[in-house]
Write an enzyme that holds these catalytic residues in place. Structure first.
Site, PDB file in Angstrom:
ATOM      1  N   ASP A   1       8.158   3.359  14.704  1.00 37.80           N
ATOM      2  CA  ASP A   1       7.197   2.442  14.087  1.00 37.80           C
ATOM      3  C   ASP A   1       7.723   1.928  12.757  1.00 37.80           C
ATOM      4  OD1 ASP A   1       6.981   4.891  12.803  1.00 37.80           O
ATOM      5  OD2 ASP A   1       4.961   5.308  13.484  1.00 37.80           O
TER       6      ASP A   1
ATOM      7  N   HIS B   1      -2.873  11.061  15.980  1.00 39.47           N
ATOM      8  CA  HIS B   1      -2.037   9.901  16.345  1.00 39.47           C
ATOM      9  C   HIS B   1      -0.591  10.337  16.601  1.00 39.47           C
ATOM     10  CE1 HIS B   1      -1.044   8.910  11.844  1.00 39.47           C
ATOM     11  NE2 HIS B   1      -0.055   9.589  12.364  1.00 39.47           N
TER      12      HIS B   1
ATOM     13  N   GLU C   1      -3.406   5.073  16.749  1.00 43.21           N
ATOM     14  CA  GLU C   1      -4.574   5.770  16.229  1.00 43.21           C
ATOM     15  C   GLU C   1      -5.550   6.086  17.366  1.00 43.21           C
ATOM     16  OE1 GLU C   1      -4.140   6.836  13.391  1.00 43.21           O
ATOM     17  OE2 GLU C   1      -4.086   5.351  11.772  1.00 43.21           O
TER      18      GLU C   1
ATOM     19  N   ASN D   1      -5.193  13.168  12.613  1.00 41.86           N
ATOM     20  CA  ASN D   1      -6.234  12.639  13.517  1.00 41.86           C
ATOM     21  C   ASN D   1      -5.732  12.527  14.962  1.00 41.86           C
ATOM     22  OD1 ASN D   1      -4.515  10.477  13.401  1.00 41.86           O
ATOM     23  ND2 ASN D   1      -6.021   8.997  12.664  1.00 41.86           N
TER      24      ASN D   1
HETATM   25  P1  PGA Z   1       3.741  13.986   8.793  1.00 39.32           P
HETATM   26  O1  PGA Z   1       3.222  12.783   9.679  1.00 39.32           O
HETATM   27  O2  PGA Z   1       4.896  14.570   9.492  1.00 39.32           O
HETATM   28  O3  PGA Z   1       4.128  13.328   7.480  1.00 39.32           O
HETATM   29  O4  PGA Z   1       2.608  14.933   8.642  1.00 39.32           O
HETATM   30  C1  PGA Z   1       3.114  12.948  11.048  1.00 39.32           C
HETATM   31  C2  PGA Z   1       2.646  11.656  11.678  1.00 39.32           C
HETATM   32  O5  PGA Z   1       1.789  10.987  11.078  1.00 39.32           O
HETATM   33  O6  PGA Z   1       3.122  11.337  12.770  1.00 39.32           O
END
Ligand code: PGA
Length: 244
Positions: free
Chosen positions: A66, A137, A142, A135
C-alpha cells in the site's frame, strides 16, 4: 491456517525470517513487502543474514502492499521511502525491482489498475508479508472492505489514523487519510501469506482473524480462506485466543 506462537517479538522475527529465507534462497522469487512497525524486526534479521550468512536478494522482485496518496516517493513517510530506509537499501535487491502503488498519481483508479497489472505481469507474488491493524485491517483494507477486491483507493478509519500518528510526529491531522492499497482479492492471489502480529494491542484483532467468521468485519479473516497462510504471534498477541 498455520498458527505459530513464539515467546516474544524477537523470536517471532526469527521465525518469520526463517520462512522468508526458505523462499529467497533458491530464487528467483517475488516478495510482497509490508510496512508498519511489526515487520521491522524481521527485516533487521534478514539484513543480518544478508551480511553474515550470504543471504542474497539479488534475484528478488518486491511489491509493496500500500501507499499514501499525496506523498512523493521521496517523502520520508511515504511507504516507498520507508521500505528503502528500513529494508531494501541494506540488502542487494536492485532498487528498480521494488515496486509500490503510485501515490502521486492524479488518477488513483488508473494507478490502482496499473498496479494490479504490474503484479500480474510479474507472475504474481510468491510470499506476501502482512501485519494486522488493531481494527483487523491488512494492507489498508479497513473493516467493511469486500474480501475479493482488487487494488483500490481507500479512506483510512479514525482508529488507523490515530494508530499511525506516531509516524507523523504524533499529529493525527498530519496523517494522509487517502491511500492506495492492494485489495483483499489481490492479497489472496499471493501463493503464500505470512502475517506477523506482536503485542497485546493486536490480541483482539488476532482472535477475530483466527476464531471469528471469515467476513469483512475483520479483513484479516480472509487468511482463513487461503490454502497457504501462516500466522506468527508472540504470546501477548495470542493472549485472547481460546484454548485448543
Ligand atoms: P503496525 O501496523 O505493524 O505498525 O502495528 C500494522 C498494520 O497496520 O498493518
Amino acid at each position: 491456517m498455520d498458527v505459530v506462537i513464539t515467546p516474544d517479538p524477537a523470536s517471532a522475527a526469527v521465525a518469520a525470517a526463517d520462512i522468508v529465507e526458505e523462499y529467497v534462497r533458491p530464487g528467483p522469487m517475488t516478495l510482497g513487502l509490508a510496512t508498519g512497525s511489526t515487520p521491522v524486526a524481521t527485516y533487521r534479521e534478514l539484513i543480518r543474514r544478508h551480511r553474515e550468512a550470504a543471504l542474497s536478494f539479488a534475484r528478488v522482485r518486491a511489491f509493496l502492499l500500500d501507499e499514501y496518496l499525496g506523498l512523493t516517493p521521496d517523502d520520508e513517510e511515504s511507504y516507498h521511502r520507508t521500505i528503502r530506509r528500513e529494508f531494501t537499501e541494506s540488502i542487494d535487491i536492485p532498487d528498480d525491482e521494488v515496486f509500490g502503488p503510485d501515490g502521486t498519481s492524479s488518477d488513483p483508479d488508473r494507478a490502482a489498475r496499473l498496479y494490479d497489472e504490474a503484479i500480474r505481469s510479474a507472475g504474481g507474488v510468491d510470499l506476501q508479508l502482512l501485519g494486522i491493524g488493531s481494527n483487523g485491517h491488512i494492507g489498508f483494507n479497513e473493516p467493511g472492505t469486500p474480501l475479493d477486491g482488487r487494488t483500490h483507493s481507500a479512506t483510512l478509519h479514525r482508529q488507523t489514523v490515530s494508530d499511525n500518528a506516531r509516524f507523523f510526529g504524533g499529529s493525527t491531522s498530519a496523517v494522509p487519510v487517502h491511500v492506495l492499497t492492494q485489495g483483499l482479492g489481490t492479497i489472496r492471489d499471493a501463493r503464500a501469506l505470512l502475517l506477523i502480529a506482536t503485542g497485546e494491542a493486536k490480541a483482539e484483532a488476532v482472535a477475530a482473524m483466527i476464531e471469528g467468521p471469515a467476513d469483512p468485519s475483520c479483513p484479516a479473516s480472509v487468511l482463513q480462506l487461503h490454502a497457504h497462510a501462516t500466522v506468527i504471534l508472540d504470546e501477548a498477541a495470542a493472549s485472547r485466543l481460546g484454548p485448543h
